[in-house]
Design a protein around this motif. Sequence first.
Motif, PDB file in Angstrom:
ATOM      1  N   UNK A  64       0.854  -1.183   0.000  1.00  0.00           N
ATOM      2  CA  UNK A  64       0.000   0.000   0.000  1.00  0.00           C
ATOM      3  C   UNK A  64       0.895   1.240   0.000  1.00  0.00           C
ATOM      4  N   UNK A  65       0.821   2.013  -1.077  1.00  0.00           N
ATOM      5  CA  UNK A  65       1.666   3.197  -1.248  1.00  0.00           C
ATOM      6  C   UNK A  65       0.809   4.440  -1.094  1.00  0.00           C
ATOM      7  N   UNK A  66       1.181   5.289  -0.157  1.00  0.00           N
ATOM      8  CA  UNK A  66       0.454   6.527   0.095  1.00  0.00           C
ATOM      9  C   UNK A  66       1.012   7.661  -0.757  1.00  0.00           C
ATOM     10  N   UNK A  67       0.126   8.519  -1.177  1.00  0.00           N
ATOM     11  CA  UNK A  67       0.503   9.716  -1.925  1.00  0.00           C
ATOM     12  C   UNK A  67       0.210  10.922  -1.036  1.00  0.00           C
ATOM     13  N   UNK A  68       1.262  11.570  -0.555  1.00  0.00           N
ATOM     14  CA  UNK A  68       1.081  12.664   0.376  1.00  0.00           C
ATOM     15  C   UNK A  68       0.445  13.891  -0.244  1.00  0.00           C
ATOM     16  N   UNK A  69       0.627  14.084  -1.555  1.00  0.00           N
ATOM     17  CA  UNK A  69       0.081  15.279  -2.200  1.00  0.00           C
ATOM     18  C   UNK A  69      -1.433  15.190  -2.344  1.00  0.00           C
ATOM     19  N   UNK A  70      -1.929  14.066  -2.811  1.00  0.00           N
ATOM     20  CA  UNK A  70      -3.364  13.902  -3.027  1.00  0.00           C
ATOM     21  C   UNK A  70      -4.067  13.216  -1.857  1.00  0.00           C
ATOM     22  N   UNK A  71      -3.296  12.788  -0.861  1.00  0.00           N
ATOM     23  CA  UNK A  71      -3.835  12.094   0.308  1.00  0.00           C
ATOM     24  C   UNK A  71      -4.642  10.849  -0.091  1.00  0.00           C
ATOM     25  N   UNK A  72      -4.107  10.135  -1.046  1.00  0.00           N
ATOM     26  CA  UNK A  72      -4.722   8.894  -1.498  1.00  0.00           C
ATOM     27  C   UNK A  72      -3.688   7.783  -1.394  1.00  0.00           C
ATOM     28  N   UNK A  73      -4.130   6.580  -1.640  1.00  0.00           N
ATOM     29  CA  UNK A  73      -3.226   5.435  -1.576  1.00  0.00           C
ATOM     30  C   UNK A  73      -3.550   4.481  -2.712  1.00  0.00           C
ATOM     31  N   UNK A  74      -2.544   3.748  -3.135  1.00  0.00           N
ATOM     32  CA  UNK A  74      -2.705   2.749  -4.184  1.00  0.00           C
ATOM     33  C   UNK A  74      -2.168   1.425  -3.667  1.00  0.00           C
ATOM     34  N   UNK A  75      -2.929   0.368  -3.885  1.00  0.00           N
ATOM     35  CA  UNK A  75      -2.576  -0.945  -3.377  1.00  0.00           C
ATOM     36  C   UNK A  75      -2.123  -1.831  -4.527  1.00  0.00           C
ATOM     37  N   UNK A  76      -0.983  -2.477  -4.336  1.00  0.00           N
ATOM     38  CA  UNK A  76      -0.426  -3.401  -5.321  1.00  0.00           C
ATOM     39  C   UNK A  76      -0.384  -4.795  -4.704  1.00  0.00           C
ATOM     40  N   UNK A  77      -0.706  -5.785  -5.512  1.00  0.00           N
ATOM     41  CA  UNK A  77      -0.620  -7.182  -5.096  1.00  0.00           C
ATOM     42  C   UNK A  77       0.521  -7.835  -5.873  1.00  0.00           C
ATOM     43  N   UNK A  78       1.583  -8.155  -5.168  1.00  0.00           N
ATOM     44  CA  UNK A  78       2.767  -8.771  -5.782  1.00  0.00           C
ATOM     45  C   UNK A  78       2.700 -10.263  -5.515  1.00  0.00           C
ATOM     46  N   UNK A  79       2.568 -11.031  -6.588  1.00  0.00           N
ATOM     47  CA  UNK A  79       2.472 -12.481  -6.469  1.00  0.00           C
ATOM     48  C   UNK A  79       3.663 -13.117  -7.154  1.00  0.00           C
ATOM     49  N   UNK A  80       4.192 -14.160  -6.529  1.00  0.00           N
ATOM     50  CA  UNK A  80       5.304 -14.902  -7.114  1.00  0.00           C
ATOM     51  C   UNK A  80       5.416 -16.242  -6.403  1.00  0.00           C
ATOM     52  N   UNK A  81       5.760 -17.250  -7.155  1.00  0.00           N
ATOM     53  CA  UNK A  81       6.027 -18.575  -6.594  1.00  0.00           C
ATOM     54  C   UNK A  81       7.429 -18.980  -7.000  1.00  0.00           C
ATOM     55  N   UNK A  82       8.127 -19.582  -6.104  1.00  0.00           N
ATOM     56  CA  UNK A  82       9.486 -19.995  -6.409  1.00  0.00           C
ATOM     57  C   UNK A  82      10.054 -20.859  -5.308  1.00  0.00           C
ATOM     58  N   UNK A  83      11.246 -21.331  -5.556  1.00  0.00           N
ATOM     59  CA  UNK A  83      11.954 -22.160  -4.591  1.00  0.00           C
ATOM     60  C   UNK A  83      13.142 -21.395  -4.034  1.00  0.00           C
ATOM     61  N   UNK A  84      13.719 -21.964  -3.011  1.00  0.00           N
ATOM     62  CA  UNK A  84      14.884 -21.334  -2.400  1.00  0.00           C
ATOM     63  C   UNK A  84      16.052 -21.394  -3.374  1.00  0.00           C
ATOM     64  N   UNK A  85      16.590 -20.242  -3.704  1.00  0.00           N
ATOM     65  CA  UNK A  85      17.769 -20.132  -4.568  1.00  0.00           C
ATOM     66  C   UNK A  85      18.756 -19.213  -3.861  1.00  0.00           C
ATOM     67  N   UNK A  86      19.691 -19.803  -3.135  1.00  0.00           N
ATOM     68  CA  UNK A  86      20.568 -19.015  -2.269  1.00  0.00           C
ATOM     69  C   UNK A  86      21.489 -18.102  -3.063  1.00  0.00           C
ATOM     70  N   UNK A  87      21.979 -18.567  -4.216  1.00  0.00           N
ATOM     71  CA  UNK A  87      22.873 -17.716  -5.004  1.00  0.00           C
ATOM     72  C   UNK A  87      22.127 -16.488  -5.532  1.00  0.00           C
ATOM     73  N   UNK A  88      20.924 -16.697  -6.043  1.00  0.00           N
ATOM     74  CA  UNK A  88      20.135 -15.561  -6.530  1.00  0.00           C
ATOM     75  C   UNK A  88      19.699 -14.660  -5.381  1.00  0.00           C
TER      76      UNK A  88
END
Length: 206
Positions: free
Chosen positions: A90-114
């Motif tokens: 949830x990112x707030x915009x101080x100028x317009x006093x609004x907020x935008x919500x992003x849904x970040x989805x990802x599936x993966x396995x443990x990759x220690x080098x990356x």
Amino acid sequence: MPRKDATKWSSVVDTLHPLRNVVRTKNTGTAIVNNVEDVMNRRKFILKLAKALLSFGAPSHRIESQLKAASDILDTQAEFVHLPNMIIVSIRNGDTRSSRTHFVRATGRIALSSLHKVHMIYRDVLHDNMGAEAGTEALRNLLQSPPIYPLLARCVLAFVCAAIICVLSFGGSAVDLWISGACACCLQYLGLNAANKSSMYANVYE
């Protein structure tokens, strides 16, 4: 209070005054000075960082704290909620006093080098050695890069590991060695290939 004691107390306060300023500076955090960029570029870096942490299997108890630290230093005014395979930003915009919500989805396995490369990019951006736009591009290239070992090599490694564990840990015979290796090879193939293509197969595999 006697004059001698008051003078002594004043000298002690004057001695501790620089230390008090150092603590206040540390508590206020670090700001970006050399690589100052537009707020949109900084927010894109935060979103790409969240996806990279999910994709490469970052510890779930550290994801929110890392993103919060990056948001505070980059001054993106973002808040985070971590769920399995998803991060709500949830990112707030101080100028317009609004907020935008992003849904970040990802599936993966443990990759220690990356994951280590992600941490190095994260550290360079937060330590002002790299700009947010360059950090976003580096994370994008890292997410699109192929794995170090191909699918066949990982299936062979799974076969060898399962065969060795069967003999050394469970006292399996020569026949058990081949059976356990074949089963491990099949499971590795399903986990790396079939499970990534279908959510139904992924649930069954889990």
